[in-house]
Scaffold this active site. Structure first.
Site, PDB file in Angstrom:
ATOM      1  N   HIS A 205       0.809  -1.223   0.000  1.00 18.83           N
ATOM      2  CA  HIS A 205       0.000   0.000   0.000  1.00 18.83           C
ATOM      3  C   HIS A 205       0.838   1.266   0.000  1.00 18.83           C
ATOM      4  CE1 HIS A 205       0.926  -0.245   4.307  1.00 18.83           C
ATOM      5  NE2 HIS A 205       0.750   1.054   4.320  1.00 18.83           N
TER       6      HIS A 205
HETATM    7  C1  UD1 Z   1      -2.178   5.708   5.376  1.00 14.99           C
HETATM    8  C2  UD1 Z   1      -0.881   6.335   5.878  1.00 14.99           C
HETATM    9  C3  UD1 Z   1       0.240   5.324   5.769  1.00 14.99           C
HETATM   10  C4  UD1 Z   1      -0.115   4.041   6.502  1.00 14.99           C
HETATM   11  C5  UD1 Z   1      -1.442   3.505   5.984  1.00 14.99           C
HETATM   12  C6  UD1 Z   1      -1.856   2.312   6.804  1.00 14.99           C
HETATM   13  C7  UD1 Z   1      -0.573   8.760   5.534  1.00 14.99           C
HETATM   14  C8  UD1 Z   1       0.135   9.776   4.731  1.00 14.99           C
HETATM   15  N1  UD1 Z   1      -0.513   7.498   5.064  1.00 14.99           N
HETATM   16  O1  UD1 Z   1      -2.010   5.401   4.007  1.00 14.99           O
HETATM   17  O2  UD1 Z   1       1.413   5.854   6.360  1.00 14.99           O
HETATM   18  O3  UD1 Z   1       0.907   3.095   6.316  1.00 14.99           O
HETATM   19  O4  UD1 Z   1      -2.462   4.526   6.113  1.00 14.99           O
HETATM   20  O5  UD1 Z   1      -2.810   1.512   6.168  1.00 14.99           O
HETATM   21  O6  UD1 Z   1      -1.163   9.086   6.535  1.00 14.99           O
HETATM   22  N2  UD1 Z   1      -9.483   4.412   1.537  1.00 14.99           N
HETATM   23  C9  UD1 Z   1     -10.691   3.772   1.556  1.00 14.99           C
HETATM   24  N3  UD1 Z   1     -11.226   3.429   2.769  1.00 14.99           N
HETATM   25  C10 UD1 Z   1     -10.614   3.699   3.940  1.00 14.99           C
HETATM   26  C11 UD1 Z   1      -9.393   4.370   3.914  1.00 14.99           C
HETATM   27  C12 UD1 Z   1      -8.830   4.717   2.712  1.00 14.99           C
HETATM   28  O7  UD1 Z   1     -11.291   3.502   0.522  1.00 14.99           O
HETATM   29  O8  UD1 Z   1     -11.161   3.360   5.012  1.00 14.99           O
HETATM   30  C13 UD1 Z   1      -8.889   4.749   0.214  1.00 14.99           C
HETATM   31  C14 UD1 Z   1      -9.289   6.121  -0.282  1.00 14.99           C
HETATM   32  O9  UD1 Z   1      -9.417   6.042  -1.664  1.00 14.99           O
HETATM   33  C15 UD1 Z   1      -8.072   6.974   0.054  1.00 14.99           C
HETATM   34  C16 UD1 Z   1      -6.930   5.976  -0.087  1.00 14.99           C
HETATM   35  O10 UD1 Z   1      -7.460   4.733   0.332  1.00 14.99           O
HETATM   36  O11 UD1 Z   1      -7.908   8.074  -0.791  1.00 14.99           O
HETATM   37  C17 UD1 Z   1      -5.694   6.316   0.736  1.00 14.99           C
HETATM   38  O12 UD1 Z   1      -6.052   6.528   2.123  1.00 14.99           O
HETATM   39  P1  UD1 Z   1      -5.134   7.468   3.049  1.00 14.99           P
HETATM   40  O13 UD1 Z   1      -5.602   7.430   4.438  1.00 14.99           O
HETATM   41  O14 UD1 Z   1      -4.952   8.813   2.414  1.00 14.99           O
HETATM   42  O15 UD1 Z   1      -3.702   6.808   2.939  1.00 14.99           O
HETATM   43  P2  UD1 Z   1      -3.265   5.283   3.059  1.00 14.99           P
HETATM   44  O16 UD1 Z   1      -2.734   4.852   1.737  1.00 14.99           O
HETATM   45  O17 UD1 Z   1      -4.367   4.504   3.676  1.00 14.99           O
HETATM   46  N1  UDP Z   2      -3.251  -5.978   9.085  1.00  9.92           N
HETATM   47  C1  UDP Z   2      -4.507  -6.546   9.280  1.00  9.92           C
HETATM   48  N2  UDP Z   2      -5.209  -6.984   8.185  1.00  9.92           N
HETATM   49  C2  UDP Z   2      -4.724  -6.889   6.923  1.00  9.92           C
HETATM   50  C3  UDP Z   2      -3.446  -6.309   6.733  1.00  9.92           C
HETATM   51  C4  UDP Z   2      -2.741  -5.851   7.831  1.00  9.92           C
HETATM   52  O1  UDP Z   2      -4.983  -6.656  10.415  1.00  9.92           O
HETATM   53  O2  UDP Z   2      -5.413  -7.306   5.985  1.00  9.92           O
HETATM   54  C5  UDP Z   2      -2.519  -5.453  10.263  1.00  9.92           C
HETATM   55  C6  UDP Z   2      -1.105  -5.925  10.453  1.00  9.92           C
HETATM   56  O3  UDP Z   2      -1.042  -7.144  11.161  1.00  9.92           O
HETATM   57  C7  UDP Z   2      -0.500  -4.768  11.253  1.00  9.92           C
HETATM   58  C8  UDP Z   2      -1.203  -3.562  10.664  1.00  9.92           C
HETATM   59  O4  UDP Z   2      -2.396  -4.051  10.077  1.00  9.92           O
HETATM   60  O5  UDP Z   2      -0.846  -4.892  12.630  1.00  9.92           O
HETATM   61  C9  UDP Z   2      -0.326  -2.902   9.631  1.00  9.92           C
HETATM   62  O6  UDP Z   2      -1.048  -1.910   8.979  1.00  9.92           O
HETATM   63  P1  UDP Z   2      -0.606  -1.311   7.571  1.00  9.92           P
HETATM   64  O7  UDP Z   2       0.256  -2.288   6.858  1.00  9.92           O
HETATM   65  O8  UDP Z   2      -1.845  -0.846   6.919  1.00  9.92           O
HETATM   66  O9  UDP Z   2       0.204  -0.008   7.974  1.00  9.92           O
HETATM   67  P2  UDP Z   2       1.736   0.329   8.272  1.00  9.92           P
HETATM   68  O10 UDP Z   2       2.196  -0.556   9.383  1.00  9.92           O
HETATM   69  O11 UDP Z   2       2.503   0.137   7.007  1.00  9.92           O
HETATM   70  O12 UDP Z   2       1.737   1.771   8.641  1.00  9.92           O
END
Ligand code: UD1
Ligand code: UDP
Length: 363
Positions: A205
């Protein structure tokens, strides 16, 4: 002593859960929980509150998705009146997401002390939005809770006073150890018809990997080969699902029958999936640390990591994002798992207690 605790995205929930539990042992602390709403799908948010018994947020800012500017500004605007109304003695933030930085800025400008859990992590790659969030948050936070010695060293190098730093270990490991037995009971392997040790788990992601179709295509080249050897279970992040669709790359995945794309799964099911996997491929931060504790080989599909301790521990390898290099690392890991990974110091399940104790003593 009132402490507002901030969470917003999936990995924040695993970090906040043990902290909310630890406060129960420190009656002087009155915790409030604020959810920014950065993540909002049921399987990216509510599911974790249910599984990890996190109290319902006292306040949900409901900010949702947007560009970095729109999302960060939205959280800033919505969080300021909350701080003004509740007058906390401290605001605690976790991790490195936009919610972390936005709430730090608000608290700091209202002269409310900020505690940052997972301070000092550095990938030294400023093209990552998370790195900007980390550097800025740490430069104005008051209490900096670190997971590994290199975090403390990074902070001191940036001019942070030593008295502000506390090496407490990894709160995500608290959650893992507390839920491991429960996760064992998950039926996810049966549901997906998987045999232990005979499949890989994949998550992707990171913006640098999935927003650029050329980079994503290169990773798919490697996956195409790996899925011929074993099923690759891919719980797909909403950002990645969207990008695969808009770039048209989703069509390529249709020619890879064993690249099994599923919706994001709950924590307990995911823990079970990881712990029984042959290997994990990921660009996640948290998953690099969880595989270290689970002793499952991890290939990190990035050029850098903010978790050098997981490389030293022997569980994690940086495999980059070029197909050739990913495949070379994959072949290495399936022929030789390497030595049994070492558990890093203080990753013992008691990190949240250490944070709560410091808060109780210092505030
Ligand atoms: C965010 C964090 C990233 C973290 C990740 C964990 C920032 C800059 N990024 O990235 O560091 O590792 O979360 O998972 O804060 N969306 C949905 N449903 C949701 C949430 C998001 O559809 O519940 C989609 C939307 O299209 C959105 C995109 O995902 O625009 C990105 O979501 P966003 O929270 O901006 O960043 P992440 O890629 O989730
Ligand atoms: N995780 C989860 N379900 C999934 C993928 C990840 O519960 O389908 C958990 C994972 O075990 C960890 C956390 O989500 O605890 C990591 O989140 P993510 O990879 O979104 O974010 P990051 O750690 O890169 O910020």
């Amino acid at each position: 002593m009132r402490v507002i605790n901030v969470c917003g995205t999936r990995p924040n929930f695993m970090k906040i859960a043990p902290l909310m539990a630890a406060y129960r042992e420190f009656p002087a602390i009155e915790p409030l929980l604020v959810h920014t709403g950065q993540h909002y799908d049921a399987n990216m948010s509510k599911l974790f509150f249910d599984e990890l018994n996190i109290p319902r947020p006292d306040i949900n800012l409901g900010v949702g998705s947007g560009s970095h500017a729109a999302q960060t500004a939205g959280i800033i605007k919505a969080f300021e009146p909350v701080v003004l109304e509740h007058k906390p003695d401290a605001v605690l933030v976790v991790g490195d997401v936009n919610s972390t930085l936005a709430c730090t800025l608000v608290a700091s400008k209202l002269h409310v002390r900020v505690a940052h859990v997972e301070a000092g992590l550095r990938s030294f790659d400023r093209t990552m939005p998370e790195e900007i969030n980390r550097v800025l948050t740490d430069s104005i936070a008051d209490l900096l809770f670190c997971t590994q010695q290199s975090d403390v060293t990074n902070l001191l190098r940036e001019g942070v006073a030593k008295e502000k730093t506390f090496l407490v270990g990894n709160v995500m490991v608290d959650t893992l150890l507390r839920n491991r037995a429960k996760a064992e009971a998950s039926q996810i392997l049966e549901e997906l018809a998987l045999s232990p040790g005979e499949y890989a788990v994949l998550t992707l992601h990171r913006a640098g990997n999935v927003d650029d179709p050329a980079r994503l295509a290169e990773i798919l080249d490697a996956l195409e080969v790996i899925q011929r050897d074993m099923p690759v279970i891919f719980p797909i992040h909403p950002r990645t699902r969207k990008n695969l669709a808009t770039s048209g790359l989703v069509e390529r995945t249709q020619d890879m029958p064993e690249l099994r794309m599923i919706d994001p799964v709950g924590y307990l099911g995911f823990l079970k999936l990881m712990s029984s996997a042959r290997l994990v491929l990921t660009d996640s931060g948290g998953i690099q640390t969880e595989t270290t504790i689970l002793r499952v080989p991890c290939l990190t599909l990035r050029e850098t990591t903010e978790w050098p301790i997981t490389i030293e521990a022997g569980s994690n390898r940086l495999a980059g994002t070029r197909a050739e290099r990913i495949l070379a690392a994959y072949r290495e890991v399936i022929t030789d798992r390497g030595p049994v990974p070492q558990v890093p110091p203080l990753w013992d399940g008691h990190s949240a207690e250490r944070v709560a104790r410091v808060l109780a003593e210092r505030l």
